[in-house]
Scaffold this motif. Structure first.
Motif, mmCIF file in Angstrom:
data_model
loop_
_atom_site.group_PDB
_atom_site.id
_atom_site.type_symbol
_atom_site.label_atom_id
_atom_site.label_comp_id
_atom_site.label_asym_id
_atom_site.label_seq_id
_atom_site.Cartn_x
_atom_site.Cartn_y
_atom_site.Cartn_z
ATOM 1 N N HIS A 78 0.894 -1.148 0.000
ATOM 2 C CA HIS A 78 0.000 0.000 0.000
ATOM 3 C C HIS A 78 0.928 1.192 0.000
ATOM 4 N N TRP A 79 1.005 1.898 -1.120
ATOM 5 C CA TRP A 79 2.035 2.917 -1.289
ATOM 6 C C TRP A 79 1.931 4.005 -0.230
ATOM 7 N N PRO A 80 3.031 4.265 0.492
ATOM 8 C CA PRO A 80 2.998 5.326 1.502
ATOM 9 C C PRO A 80 2.799 6.686 0.875
ATOM 10 N N GLU A 81 2.276 7.621 1.658
ATOM 11 C CA GLU A 81 1.936 8.936 1.125
ATOM 12 C C GLU A 81 3.134 9.650 0.529
ATOM 13 N N GLU A 82 4.305 9.522 1.186
ATOM 14 C CA GLU A 82 5.457 10.269 0.684
ATOM 15 C C GLU A 82 5.964 9.718 -0.636
ATOM 16 N N PHE A 83 5.453 8.516 -1.019
ATOM 17 C CA PHE A 83 5.912 7.899 -2.265
ATOM 18 C C PHE A 83 5.127 8.402 -3.470
ATOM 19 N N GLU A 124 12.803 20.736 8.556
ATOM 20 C CA GLU A 124 12.516 21.122 7.167
ATOM 21 C C GLU A 124 13.038 20.075 6.189
ATOM 22 N N ILE A 125 14.165 19.478 6.513
ATOM 23 C CA ILE A 125 14.710 18.397 5.682
ATOM 24 C C ILE A 125 13.742 17.219 5.669
ATOM 25 N N LYS A 126 13.285 16.832 6.856
ATOM 26 C CA LYS A 126 12.373 15.691 6.961
ATOM 27 C C LYS A 126 11.079 15.955 6.198
ATOM 28 N N LYS A 127 10.554 17.164 6.309
ATOM 29 C CA LYS A 127 9.309 17.505 5.610
ATOM 30 C C LYS A 127 9.475 17.378 4.110
ATOM 31 N N ARG A 128 10.575 17.880 3.581
ATOM 32 C CA ARG A 128 10.807 17.819 2.140
ATOM 33 C C ARG A 128 11.040 16.385 1.662
ATOM 34 N N LEU A 129 11.747 15.610 2.444
ATOM 35 C CA LEU A 129 11.975 14.212 2.075
ATOM 36 C C LEU A 129 10.668 13.421 2.065
ATOM 37 N N ASN A 130 9.754 13.780 2.931
ATOM 38 C CA ASN A 130 8.473 13.069 3.010
ATOM 39 C C ASN A 130 7.494 13.474 1.916
ATOM 40 N N LEU A 131 7.523 14.752 1.518
ATOM 41 C CA LEU A 131 6.451 15.277 0.670
ATOM 42 C C LEU A 131 6.846 15.584 -0.764
ATOM 43 N N TYR A 132 8.117 15.811 -1.038
ATOM 44 C CA TYR A 132 8.504 16.294 -2.364
ATOM 45 C C TYR A 132 8.692 15.152 -3.373
ATOM 46 N N PHE A 133 8.586 15.509 -4.633
ATOM 47 C CA PHE A 133 8.925 14.603 -5.739
ATOM 48 C C PHE A 133 10.449 14.464 -5.767
ATOM 49 N N LYS A 134 10.950 13.224 -5.736
ATOM 50 C CA LYS A 134 12.390 12.996 -5.601
ATOM 51 C C LYS A 134 12.880 12.095 -6.725
ATOM 52 N N PHE A 135 13.980 12.469 -7.375
ATOM 53 C CA PHE A 135 14.501 11.637 -8.457
ATOM 54 C C PHE A 135 16.007 11.784 -8.599
ATOM 55 N N PRO A 171 19.778 5.530 -1.725
ATOM 56 C CA PRO A 171 18.494 5.102 -2.299
ATOM 57 C C PRO A 171 17.714 4.116 -1.440
ATOM 58 N N CYS A 172 18.368 3.447 -0.492
ATOM 59 C CA CYS A 172 17.629 2.539 0.395
ATOM 60 C C CYS A 172 17.079 3.255 1.618
ATOM 61 N N GLU A 173 17.542 4.449 1.887
ATOM 62 C CA GLU A 173 17.072 5.221 3.030
ATOM 63 C C GLU A 173 16.072 6.299 2.627
ATOM 64 N N ILE A 174 16.201 6.827 1.420
ATOM 65 C CA ILE A 174 15.304 7.874 0.909
ATOM 66 C C ILE A 174 14.383 7.248 -0.126
ATOM 67 N N THR A 175 13.082 7.460 0.022
ATOM 68 C CA THR A 175 12.100 6.880 -0.894
ATOM 69 C C THR A 175 11.956 7.766 -2.129
ATOM 70 N N TYR A 176 12.687 7.421 -3.187
ATOM 71 C CA TYR A 176 12.644 8.216 -4.414
ATOM 72 C C TYR A 176 11.394 7.893 -5.219
ATOM 73 N N THR A 177 10.891 8.904 -5.915
ATOM 74 C CA THR A 177 9.689 8.755 -6.727
ATOM 75 C C THR A 177 9.999 8.132 -8.078
ATOM 76 N N ALA A 222 5.837 13.652 -14.674
ATOM 77 C CA ALA A 222 5.528 13.119 -13.347
ATOM 78 C C ALA A 222 5.646 14.185 -12.266
ATOM 79 N N ALA A 223 6.595 15.102 -12.450
ATOM 80 C CA ALA A 223 6.792 16.184 -11.484
ATOM 81 C C ALA A 223 5.842 17.353 -11.723
ATOM 82 N N GLY A 224 5.065 17.297 -12.813
ATOM 83 C CA GLY A 224 4.105 18.354 -13.098
ATOM 84 C C GLY A 224 4.709 19.626 -13.647
ATOM 85 N N ILE A 225 5.869 19.512 -14.315
ATOM 86 C CA ILE A 225 6.565 20.714 -14.804
ATOM 87 C C ILE A 225 6.795 20.669 -16.309
#
Length: 364
Positions: free
Chosen positions: A66-71, A182-193, A280-286, A304-307
């Protein structure tokens, strides 16, 4: 009177039959429209979603998560439902997760999310994007994309080349510049690649760029780093030529390479592993893009990033992203199997995490 009454009943029965037939035709038409092949329909229609689910089930995509929200991708132009994500990108992320769980490879796949890692991640707050820099994989172009998105320049063409790697002027904050919360918030919510390529071909690119065709504004690679490697790893001390690829391989494959890495500082980012760079095993990349399929991956990442409506990835010269097997074999042809195996042992995590095959010349 009886005859008239019978005819009246017959007409009622006939009308009822026509009504039933008519309703059946309407229902049949509705069912046909609802489940028709969606190729000719807009992606907004519900039937396309139903069809996509069916296709994913047919190819046996694992159901365990069940994909986590930050993913979830955060882009406006990309649905939060990952059933729209092309299968190749889902497979890459699934492979990554599986290898991350492999305890036998843990030392090669896991690293702490240290300042070194956070220094590699560039931030675009305006569009909620994090990009991890993996040098020698076309990162300059992605940095240009983010520079435009952050508003420092209005188009990629306007960006001077000397600005792209000037951290004081490029307008790209690093994730390490924020507070822990602020780091944690961005890692949880942002599009990451981030982008990867064949690990050995990347090392060849780093060697050629920094020690063969080294630009004049980076003299330390030839005048400080190369002599340090030669003193430690060259077998024939009488040779006076510059750093050779064999010396470079011997240095990288040495289990005790870190004492030199400390002396070289952040300059090692051009040849350290993807694991050490981006965790890559610690940060959930999109999304994880591949250099070999960048022609397809770049537009997908932008969408995918909406840009994708704001900026385009710069034109890719023909053939530049194709894996050059002949070149790789030529560079490694004069190097001992022992040194190549030690090199592979260090970069095995990168090969396994991102689906790159062990080179044929190691198997023979």
């Amino acid at each position: 009177w009886l005859t008239s009454d019978n005819m009246h009943h017959q007409w009622l029965l006939l009308a009822a039959c026509f009504w039933v037939i008519f309703m059946f035709m309407v229902a049949s038409k509705f069912i046909t429209l609802t489940f028709k092949d969606p190729d000719g329909y807009s992606a907004k229609q519900e039937p396309l979603i139903l069809t996509a689910v069916t296709k994913l089930e047919e190819v046996h995509v694992p159901e365990e998560k069940h994909w986590p929200e930050e993913f979830q991708p955060t882009g406006k132009a990309f649905s939060a439902n990952l059933i729209h994500q092309p299968l190749v990108h889902m497979e890459r992320l699934e492979l990554l997760r599986n290898v991350c769980r492999d305890t036998a490879l843990r030392n090669l796949s896991h690293t702490a999310v240290s300042k070194f890692v956070l220094d590699r991640i560039f931030v675009c707050d305006k569009h909620k994007i994090l990009f991890c820099q993996t040098p020698k994989v076309g990162n300059t172009q992605w940095k240009k994309v983010l520079i435009v998105l952050n508003g420092a320049f209005s188009s990629i063409e306007e960006i001077p080349e000397n600005i792209v790697h000037d951290h004081e002027k490029d307008g790209l904050p690093r994730l390490s510049s924020f507070s822990d919360s602020e780091i944690k918030k961005r890692l949880n919510l942002y599009f990451k690649f981030f982008i990867v390529r064949d690990p050995f071909e990347r090392l060849i690119s780093a060697f050629k760029d920094k020690f063969v065709h080294n630009p004049r504004f980076e003299p330390w690679y030839r005048h400080e780093i190369a002599p340090g490697i030669i003193r430690k790893y060259r077998k024939n001390r009488t040779e006076t030529k510059g750093l050779q690829f064999e010396d470079f391989v011997r240095y990288l494959g040495d289990p005790n390479h870190r004492w030199l890495d400390v002396q070289f500082g952040d300059h090692i980012i051009h040849w350290v592993t993807y694991v050490e760079l981006c965790a890559p095993c610690e940060i959930t990349y999109t999304v994880i893009g591949h250099h070999e399929t960048l022609e397809d991956d770049a537009p997908y990442i932008l969408k995918a990033a909406g840009i994708d409506h704001l900026v385009s990835y710069p034109t890719i010269p023909p053939g530049i992203t194709v894996y050059n097997k002949t070149k790789v074999e030529r560079y490694f042809s004069g190097i001992s199997k022992r040194d190549i195996r030690r090199l592979y042992a260090r970069f095995e995590g990168d090969f396994k995490l991102f689906g790159y095959r062990e080179p044929d010349f190691l198997l023979n």
